[in-house]
Design a protein around this motif. Structure first.
Motif, mmCIF file in Angstrom:
data_model
loop_
_atom_site.group_PDB
_atom_site.id
_atom_site.type_symbol
_atom_site.label_atom_id
_atom_site.label_comp_id
_atom_site.label_asym_id
_atom_site.label_seq_id
_atom_site.Cartn_x
_atom_site.Cartn_y
_atom_site.Cartn_z
ATOM 1 N N GLY A 57 52.727 39.381 33.539
ATOM 2 C CA GLY A 57 52.154 40.121 34.598
ATOM 3 C C GLY A 57 52.485 41.695 34.248
ATOM 4 N N ILE A 58 53.509 42.136 34.068
ATOM 5 C CA ILE A 58 53.969 43.341 33.623
ATOM 6 C C ILE A 58 53.345 43.799 32.561
ATOM 7 N N THR A 60 50.504 43.136 31.252
ATOM 8 C CA THR A 60 49.037 42.926 31.477
ATOM 9 C C THR A 60 48.545 44.298 32.466
ATOM 10 N N GLU A 61 49.651 44.384 33.376
ATOM 11 C CA GLU A 61 49.480 45.546 34.229
ATOM 12 C C GLU A 61 49.647 46.954 33.506
ATOM 13 N N ASP A 64 46.491 47.236 31.174
ATOM 14 C CA ASP A 64 45.206 47.744 31.987
ATOM 15 C C ASP A 64 45.477 49.342 32.378
ATOM 16 N N ARG A 65 46.443 49.956 32.718
ATOM 17 C CA ARG A 65 46.596 50.976 33.294
ATOM 18 C C ARG A 65 46.731 52.073 31.955
ATOM 19 N N ASN A 72 60.220 51.548 33.660
ATOM 20 C CA ASN A 72 60.050 50.629 34.661
ATOM 21 C C ASN A 72 61.089 49.658 34.581
#
Length: 121
Positions: A57-58, A60-61, A64-65, A72
């Motif tokens: 999830g991290i 991919t985020e 995408d950004r 983080n």
């Protein structure tokens, strides 16, 4: 059959967590294989799948950004724990902040003081 590392979870290189996750997988699985207990081996997926899902999830985020945000805290994975594992059982009446399944806290090295104004770790 057990899968670990990139064979178990392929994700973008964003965040740079692939190698660390694979090493954590191998460590978690290695000692369980050495013991050979079916109960221990059955806990592998329950413990590692949520960690892999978080990393996916991290990454991919971040992908995408288009940002490699090394600040983080989730990327450090210091909050990884196995509190929900069936192997983690708190037997104390009032468990404190450190619970069964938590990552061991950083150790205390000690202080060297030559005079009150000169304290170094």
């Amino acid at each position: 059959m057990f899968l670990a590392g990139d064979a178990a979870h392929v994700h973008t290189p964003a965040g740079g967590r692939g190698l660390n996750t694979g090493v954590q997988d191998a460590h978690n699985l290695g000692w369980k294989l050495a013991d050979g207990s079916e109960e221990l081996l059955d806990s592998y997926e329950d413990e590692r799948l949520p960690v892999a899902a978080d990393v996916l999830g991290i990454s991919t985020e971040l992908f995408d950004r288009g940002v490699m945000d090394r600040g983080n805290p989730a990327l450090r994975q210091l909050g990884v724990n196995y509190r929900s594992s069936k192997l983690s059982v708190d037997t104390g009446v009032n468990p404190g902040a450190l619970r069964a399944g938590d990552r061991a806290p950083d150790g205390y090295i000690g202080m060297i003081a030559t005079d009150p104004g000169d304290v170094r770790q």
